[in-house]
Design a protein around this motif. Sequence first.
Motif, PDB file in Angstrom:
ATOM      1  N   VAL A  20     -60.625  35.176   3.153  1.00 55.84           N
ATOM      2  CA  VAL A  20     -59.911  34.312   2.215  1.00 55.84           C
ATOM      3  C   VAL A  20     -60.213  32.853   2.538  1.00 55.84           C
ATOM      4  O   VAL A  20     -60.477  32.036   1.651  1.00 55.84           O
ATOM      5  N   GLU A  21     -60.183  32.537   3.827  1.00 57.02           N
ATOM      6  CA  GLU A  21     -60.408  31.158   4.279  1.00 57.02           C
ATOM      7  C   GLU A  21     -61.782  30.642   3.880  1.00 57.02           C
ATOM      8  O   GLU A  21     -61.941  29.481   3.504  1.00 57.02           O
ATOM      9  N   ARG A  22     -62.785  31.517   3.932  1.00 60.74           N
ATOM     10  CA  ARG A  22     -64.164  31.085   3.706  1.00 60.74           C
ATOM     11  C   ARG A  22     -64.670  31.317   2.283  1.00 60.74           C
ATOM     12  O   ARG A  22     -65.741  30.828   1.923  1.00 60.74           O
ATOM     13  N   SER A  23     -63.927  32.053   1.494  1.00 63.22           N
ATOM     14  CA  SER A  23     -64.422  32.425   0.169  1.00 63.22           C
ATOM     15  C   SER A  23     -64.480  31.230  -0.783  1.00 63.22           C
ATOM     16  O   SER A  23     -63.528  30.441  -0.887  1.00 63.22           O
ATOM     17  N   ARG A  24     -65.571  31.113  -1.497  1.00 59.34           N
ATOM     18  CA  ARG A  24     -65.698  30.081  -2.524  1.00 59.34           C
ATOM     19  C   ARG A  24     -64.802  30.362  -3.711  1.00 59.34           C
ATOM     20  O   ARG A  24     -64.519  29.463  -4.519  1.00 59.34           O
ATOM     21  N   ALA A  25     -64.338  31.606  -3.834  1.00 58.61           N
ATOM     22  CA  ALA A  25     -63.467  31.970  -4.953  1.00 58.61           C
ATOM     23  C   ALA A  25     -62.011  31.626  -4.686  1.00 58.61           C
ATOM     24  O   ALA A  25     -61.198  31.581  -5.610  1.00 58.61           O
ATOM     25  N   THR A  26     -61.671  31.374  -3.404  1.00 56.33           N
ATOM     26  CA  THR A  26     -60.276  31.111  -3.057  1.00 56.33           C
ATOM     27  C   THR A  26     -60.129  29.907  -2.124  1.00 56.33           C
ATOM     28  O   THR A  26     -59.460  29.997  -1.086  1.00 56.33           O
ATOM     29  N   PRO A  27     -60.732  28.769  -2.456  1.00 52.78           N
ATOM     30  CA  PRO A  27     -60.561  27.591  -1.596  1.00 52.78           C
ATOM     31  C   PRO A  27     -59.128  27.068  -1.702  1.00 52.78           C
ATOM     32  O   PRO A  27     -58.397  27.415  -2.638  1.00 52.78           O
ATOM     33  N   PRO A  28     -58.700  26.264  -0.735  1.00 52.17           N
ATOM     34  CA  PRO A  28     -57.346  25.698  -0.811  1.00 52.17           C
ATOM     35  C   PRO A  28     -57.142  24.906  -2.101  1.00 52.17           C
ATOM     36  O   PRO A  28     -58.043  24.215  -2.567  1.00 52.17           O
ATOM     37  N   VAL A  29     -55.960  25.006  -2.650  1.00 51.82           N
ATOM     38  CA  VAL A  29     -55.623  24.233  -3.846  1.00 51.82           C
ATOM     39  C   VAL A  29     -55.329  22.788  -3.472  1.00 51.82           C
ATOM     40  O   VAL A  29     -55.708  21.847  -4.171  1.00 51.82           O
ATOM     41  N   ASP A  30     -54.651  22.612  -2.341  1.00 52.91           N
ATOM     42  CA  ASP A  30     -54.253  21.287  -1.867  1.00 52.91           C
ATOM     43  C   ASP A  30     -54.052  21.381  -0.361  1.00 52.91           C
ATOM     44  O   ASP A  30     -54.546  22.312   0.280  1.00 52.91           O
ATOM     45  N   ASP A  31     -53.324  20.452   0.202  1.00 48.85           N
ATOM     46  CA  ASP A  31     -53.144  20.452   1.647  1.00 48.85           C
ATOM     47  C   ASP A  31     -51.876  21.176   2.101  1.00 48.85           C
ATOM     48  O   ASP A  31     -51.496  21.095   3.281  1.00 48.85           O
ATOM     49  N   VAL A  32     -51.219  21.893   1.213  1.00 55.14           N
ATOM     50  CA  VAL A  32     -50.039  22.669   1.587  1.00 55.14           C
ATOM     51  C   VAL A  32     -50.490  23.864   2.440  1.00 55.14           C
ATOM     52  O   VAL A  32     -51.324  24.658   1.995  1.00 55.14           O
ATOM     53  N   PRO A  33     -49.970  24.033   3.660  1.00 53.54           N
ATOM     54  CA  PRO A  33     -50.381  25.142   4.526  1.00 53.54           C
ATOM     55  C   PRO A  33     -49.717  26.459   4.119  1.00 53.54           C
ATOM     56  O   PRO A  33     -48.889  27.025   4.849  1.00 53.54           O
ATOM     57  N   ALA A  34     -50.070  26.919   2.956  1.00 58.28           N
ATOM     58  CA  ALA A  34     -49.439  28.120   2.398  1.00 58.28           C
ATOM     59  C   ALA A  34     -49.878  29.371   3.138  1.00 58.28           C
ATOM     60  O   ALA A  34     -51.018  29.476   3.607  1.00 58.28           O
ATOM     61  N   TRP A  35     -48.972  30.322   3.234  1.00 54.56           N
ATOM     62  CA  TRP A  35     -49.324  31.656   3.704  1.00 54.56           C
ATOM     63  C   TRP A  35     -49.969  32.412   2.545  1.00 54.56           C
ATOM     64  O   TRP A  35     -49.910  31.964   1.383  1.00 54.56           O
TER      65      TRP A  35
END
Length: 225
Positions: free
Chosen positions: A103-118
Amino acid sequence: MATARDRKLTIRPLTAARVDDVKTVTRGTWGSACWDLFPRYSAAQQRELGITGGGPGTAEAKRRAALAKLARRRKNSAGLVAYQDGEPIGFISLGPRHDFSRVERSRATPPVDDVPAWVIPCITVRRGHRGQGVAVAMIRAAVEYAGKRGAPAVEAHPRAYGKRVHDDFAFFGTAALFQKAGFRKVRGVLPGLPKGWAPRVTMRATCGSSPKTSSASRTRSKPAR
């Protein structure tokens, strides 16, 4: 206690002693056990851990041991298990984003913003127990569990299905399912992804502001006895 069609439903954090309940849930869905390790480790990491390969034997024993190790962590477990009248019927994977390498590395699921969401990467309900609100109850319990451990929000990345998919293969969840559990869409399908990649949307719930749950949800995160 929460009820699903008048049967007692309890949702508890996964512990090392309850790891085989994950096997019961997933084997009751696909015919072979899934130990919730694919989203957590890259292919290289899986080879290093010796958890690659299918079927019973050494690799499966190592996969079970790897999940048990995750479940022993003090700060957060590897997910929650749903029980109906004491029988394991559902599992939801959960943890900080950095817990899930893919999930962390996938180009399909990059972070939306800087919120450290689970993140909730997958959710499974056994056949014969679906359509009773179990999945929604587990998602809400996951948000509550994460919030108690300092998470500001919880995200999921369901596939943007264009047509109905068999329930056995909807383990990413659906946008409608997460919306029912109090999530909102914070990002649509990203453009420019490689052909053949599953299009995903990003759903998010803010911890502490999800819809009020039943009295059962206040007991879901009790340590298993």
